[in-house]
Design a protein around this motif. Structure first.
Motif, PDB file in Angstrom:
ATOM      1  N   GLU A 160      61.577  -4.418  72.320  1.00 44.30           N
ATOM      2  CA  GLU A 160      60.597  -3.357  72.075  1.00 44.30           C
ATOM      3  C   GLU A 160      60.206  -2.679  73.377  1.00 44.30           C
ATOM      4  O   GLU A 160      60.072  -1.454  73.435  1.00 44.30           O
ATOM      5  CB  GLU A 160      59.361  -3.931  71.385  1.00 44.30           C
ATOM      6  CG  GLU A 160      59.617  -4.316  69.928  1.00 44.30           C
ATOM      7  CD  GLU A 160      58.430  -5.014  69.292  1.00 44.30           C
ATOM      8  OE1 GLU A 160      57.472  -5.378  70.023  1.00 44.30           O
ATOM      9  OE2 GLU A 160      58.452  -5.206  68.066  1.00 44.30           O
ATOM     10  N   TYR A 161      60.037  -3.464  74.447  1.00 47.53           N
ATOM     11  CA  TYR A 161      59.685  -2.910  75.754  1.00 47.53           C
ATOM     12  C   TYR A 161      60.790  -1.983  76.263  1.00 47.53           C
ATOM     13  O   TYR A 161      60.516  -0.912  76.827  1.00 47.53           O
ATOM     14  CB  TYR A 161      59.441  -4.040  76.743  1.00 47.53           C
ATOM     15  CG  TYR A 161      59.185  -3.578  78.167  1.00 47.53           C
ATOM     16  CD1 TYR A 161      57.916  -3.170  78.561  1.00 47.53           C
ATOM     17  CD2 TYR A 161      60.220  -3.550  79.106  1.00 47.53           C
ATOM     18  CE1 TYR A 161      57.676  -2.738  79.853  1.00 47.53           C
ATOM     19  CE2 TYR A 161      59.988  -3.116  80.401  1.00 47.53           C
ATOM     20  CZ  TYR A 161      58.712  -2.713  80.768  1.00 47.53           C
ATOM     21  OH  TYR A 161      58.490  -2.262  82.054  1.00 47.53           O
TER      22      TYR A 161
ATOM     23  N   GLU B 239      46.989  -6.629  68.567  1.00 51.87           N
ATOM     24  CA  GLU B 239      48.209  -5.931  68.949  1.00 51.87           C
ATOM     25  C   GLU B 239      47.949  -4.432  69.020  1.00 51.87           C
ATOM     26  O   GLU B 239      47.177  -3.884  68.223  1.00 51.87           O
ATOM     27  CB  GLU B 239      49.333  -6.185  67.934  1.00 51.87           C
ATOM     28  CG  GLU B 239      49.945  -7.563  68.026  1.00 51.87           C
ATOM     29  CD  GLU B 239      51.158  -7.734  67.112  1.00 51.87           C
ATOM     30  OE1 GLU B 239      51.468  -6.767  66.361  1.00 51.87           O
ATOM     31  OE2 GLU B 239      51.780  -8.806  67.148  1.00 51.87           O
TER      32      GLU B 239
ATOM     33  N   ASP C 168      52.036  -3.656  72.706  1.00 50.65           N
ATOM     34  CA  ASP C 168      51.421  -4.662  73.581  1.00 50.65           C
ATOM     35  C   ASP C 168      50.681  -5.689  72.735  1.00 50.65           C
ATOM     36  O   ASP C 168      50.273  -5.401  71.605  1.00 50.65           O
ATOM     37  CB  ASP C 168      50.444  -3.988  74.544  1.00 50.65           C
ATOM     38  CG  ASP C 168      50.156  -4.838  75.781  1.00 50.65           C
ATOM     39  OD1 ASP C 168      50.760  -5.930  75.908  1.00 50.65           O
ATOM     40  OD2 ASP C 168      49.339  -4.412  76.611  1.00 50.65           O
ATOM     41  N   ARG C 169      50.519  -6.879  73.287  1.00 56.01           N
ATOM     42  CA  ARG C 169      49.749  -7.951  72.648  1.00 56.01           C
ATOM     43  C   ARG C 169      48.658  -8.394  73.610  1.00 56.01           C
ATOM     44  O   ARG C 169      48.930  -8.636  74.791  1.00 56.01           O
ATOM     45  CB  ARG C 169      50.653  -9.127  72.283  1.00 56.01           C
ATOM     46  CG  ARG C 169      51.632  -8.824  71.156  1.00 56.01           C
ATOM     47  CD  ARG C 169      52.548 -10.019  70.875  1.00 56.01           C
ATOM     48  NE  ARG C 169      53.343  -9.818  69.687  1.00 56.01           N
ATOM     49  CZ  ARG C 169      54.493  -9.145  69.652  1.00 56.01           C
ATOM     50  NH1 ARG C 169      54.962  -8.619  70.771  1.00 56.01           N
ATOM     51  NH2 ARG C 169      55.155  -9.003  68.518  1.00 56.01           N
TER      52      ARG C 169
ATOM     53  N   LYS D 171      62.334 -10.315  70.988  1.00 54.74           N
ATOM     54  CA  LYS D 171      61.832  -9.177  70.203  1.00 54.74           C
ATOM     55  C   LYS D 171      60.929  -8.291  71.065  1.00 54.74           C
ATOM     56  O   LYS D 171      61.058  -7.060  71.057  1.00 54.74           O
ATOM     57  CB  LYS D 171      61.054  -9.693  68.988  1.00 54.74           C
ATOM     58  CG  LYS D 171      60.473  -8.604  68.087  1.00 54.74           C
ATOM     59  CD  LYS D 171      59.808  -9.220  66.863  1.00 54.74           C
ATOM     60  CE  LYS D 171      59.228  -8.164  65.934  1.00 54.74           C
ATOM     61  NZ  LYS D 171      58.063  -7.478  66.520  1.00 54.74           N
ATOM     62  N   GLU D 172      60.038  -8.913  71.826  1.00 56.72           N
ATOM     63  CA  GLU D 172      59.132  -8.161  72.691  1.00 56.72           C
ATOM     64  C   GLU D 172      59.898  -7.460  73.807  1.00 56.72           C
ATOM     65  O   GLU D 172      59.588  -6.318  74.171  1.00 56.72           O
ATOM     66  CB  GLU D 172      58.072  -9.094  73.274  1.00 56.72           C
ATOM     67  CG  GLU D 172      57.086  -9.621  72.244  1.00 56.72           C
ATOM     68  CD  GLU D 172      56.237 -10.755  72.771  1.00 56.72           C
ATOM     69  OE1 GLU D 172      55.098 -10.896  72.291  1.00 56.72           O
ATOM     70  OE2 GLU D 172      56.716 -11.513  73.648  1.00 56.72           O
TER      71      GLU D 172
ATOM     72  N   VAL E 135      57.801 -13.145  77.614  1.00 57.28           N
ATOM     73  CA  VAL E 135      57.973 -12.326  76.403  1.00 57.28           C
ATOM     74  C   VAL E 135      59.142 -12.873  75.589  1.00 57.28           C
ATOM     75  O   VAL E 135      60.080 -13.464  76.135  1.00 57.28           O
ATOM     76  CB  VAL E 135      58.226 -10.842  76.740  1.00 57.28           C
ATOM     77  CG1 VAL E 135      57.011 -10.215  77.388  1.00 57.28           C
ATOM     78  CG2 VAL E 135      59.455 -10.682  77.640  1.00 57.28           C
TER      79      VAL E 135
ATOM     80  N   THR F 190      55.326  -2.889  67.920  1.00 52.81           N
ATOM     81  CA  THR F 190      54.300  -3.474  68.772  1.00 52.81           C
ATOM     82  C   THR F 190      54.530  -3.060  70.215  1.00 52.81           C
ATOM     83  O   THR F 190      55.578  -3.326  70.791  1.00 52.81           O
ATOM     84  CB  THR F 190      54.302  -5.013  68.660  1.00 52.81           C
ATOM     85  OG1 THR F 190      54.041  -5.380  67.301  1.00 52.81           O
ATOM     86  CG2 THR F 190      53.231  -5.614  69.565  1.00 52.81           C
TER      87      THR F 190
END
Length: 227
Positions: free
Chosen positions: A185-186, A63, A77-78, A181-182, A178, A75
């Motif tokens: 965050e984005y 991450e 990016d993953r 949550k992702e 995604v 976070t």
């Protein structure tokens, strides 16, 4: 990990796209590289560290995180097997990591130094073209993020995100890769706020959703949110 397995993984990465296994094997013999192992929760790079190599995830998951003084981590990016990091930074005059990189499970990373990357590009023009395409896509993605930052309300941010996905997928039924949550965050908004806004949009008949599927019910009204 056997070299044959590494070559199979590299073939799936963007830099070695459309390059056959035999050529990849030959290229690896011509350049210098190293493979390092990182256990779960170990840092691969810390914010402000100098970036001297391009990294390719050979095994595991990592991450990219922004860690604040309070200890809170977001976070950004993953990255999974075959994905790359450091490609934008390494050729920059400000070649330090803007965020930290941490292994979320035991991972192996293949590192190629700047001079060896240049050697690779001299040896194979496809690798160079793939790299330039990767940078172009990064620029387009950053433009999308900048555009998103120009919107002030949560409704505008969510509407823009959905419309961008619609342009990519060319379908009113969107399958997102995604999590909520992702996505939050984005977009730079709290997850509860994202959920509330999406529920309001569902109640208003603009969208419908179930898990990672979003259906656009009223495209005109969705576009109207950005006017």
């Amino acid at each position: 990990m056997k070299k044959e397995d590494i070559i199979d993984i590299l073939k799936k990465s963007i830099i070695f796209k459309n390059i056959d296994k035999e050529k990849i094997d030959k290229l690896l013999k011509e350049i210098k590289y190293k493979i390092n192992t990182f256990n779960k929760s170990k840092f691969i790079a810390i914010e402000e560290d100098e970036c001297t190599s391009l990294g390719i995830v050979i095994y595991g998951k990592i991450e990219v995180q922004k860690i604040f003084a309070s200890g809170k981590a977001i976070t950004i990016d993953r990255l999974n097997q075959g994905e790359i990091f450091g490609e934008v930074i390494i050729f920059s005059n400000m070649n330090t990591y803007p965020a930290s990189i941490v292994a979320t499970e035991k991972s192996e990373i293949l590192f190629i130094s700047k001079d060896q990357i240049l050697k690779l590009f001299n040896l194979d023009s496809k690798a160079l073209n793939n790299f330039m395409g990767l940078l172009s896509n990064k620029i387009l993605m950053l433009n999308r993020k900048v555009k998103n930052l120009s919107y002030h309300s949560i409704r505008e941010k969510v509407s823009n995100f959905i419309l961008e996905e619609y342009k990519k997928q060319q379908n009113c039924i969107l399958k997102l890769n995604v999590s909520r949550k992702e996505m939050a965050e984005y977009l730079g908004i709290p997850r509860p706020s994202l959920s509330r806004e999406m529920l309001k949009m569902k109640e208003e008949g603009i969208i419908d959703f179930n898990k990672n599927i979003i259906e656009i019910l009223n495209e005109g009204k969705l576009e109207g949110e950005l006017v």
